[in-house]
Design a protein around this motif. Structure first.
Motif: not given
Lengths: 112, 115
Positions: A6, A104, B37-38, B40-41, B44
């Protein structure tokens, strides 16, 4: 194979300038908002918080602004320093004492 | 200086192995949260506890993940069996759980790599 990560929004500022980091939140019922700073290899660190009954709160070199009409939160950092370089997350909590849901994140890069 | 302590800091394991991550919340805090925590996401929420009772674990894959608080000074997150997609940084956070003071204090995280 190659993984696709991301890509965080990035803000690059010159040392000494003011920084403004923006965040759109999702839940109009959220009552509490908070900004965290995360440096590489560390856990998120509390910066400043604000309740929904306020629209502005100031700390040391930081100010949080809340616009409930458009569900927007911003963090202003005055006289940005190289030590401010980090990823900044906003988080919202829909209920008092409830769970924090994180946004984000925005990467702030400060050029000396 | 009170802080949330997580162990281990790093864990490398093979697919199928059990992984246990531990967290010592700040003394006096009655809420404990587990986040993953990644790239991509992002961050969470997996589960959280108040006064040692699980309040919400809807973010956690139930078939392989489990979270417990054996006592007020220890929270655990287990993955059995682990899979490569579990590779992430797992954070524990604690708070006073008070409606007037809801900020969470995070540990340094456990970086998990499942090969």
């Amino acid at each position: 194979g190659e993984s696709v990560g991301l890509h965080l929004p990035t803000l690059s500022v010159q040392e000494g300038d003011n920084s403004i980091i923006n965040c759109a939140y999702s839940n109009s019922a959220s009552d509490y908002f908070i900004w965290y700073k995360q440096e590489s290899g560390k856990g998120p660190q509390f910066i400043i918080d604000i309740r929904s009954n306020m629209d502005k709160r100031q700390g040391q070199r930081v100010t949080v602004l809340l616009n409930k009409t458009v569900k927007h939160l911003s963090l202003q950092i005055a006289a940005t320093q190289p030590g401010d370089s980090a990823v900044y997350f906003c988080a919202e909590s829909p209920t008092a004492g409830g769970k924090l849901i994180f946004g984000q994140g925005t990467e702030l890069s400060v050029k000396p | 200086d009170a802080r949330v302590t997580q162990t281990p800091r790093h864990k490398v394991t093979e697919m199928g192995q059990e992984v246990t991550m531990r967290c010592q919340p700040i003394l006096g805090h009655n809420t404990v949260f587990w986040y993953r925590q990644t790239m991509m996401q992002g961050l969470e929420l997996l589960a959280y506890f108040r006064n040692r009772a699980p309040l919400d674990d809807s973010g956690m894959p139930k078939d392989r993940f489990s979270a417990e608080m054996p006592d007020a000074t220890l929270a655990t997150l287990k993955i059995q069996p682990s899979e490569p997609r579990d590779s992430a940084v797992y954070f524990c956070a604690s708070g006073l759980g008070d409606s007037t003071n809801e900020k969470l204090f995070f540990g340094s995280g456990t970086q998990l790599s499942v090969l």
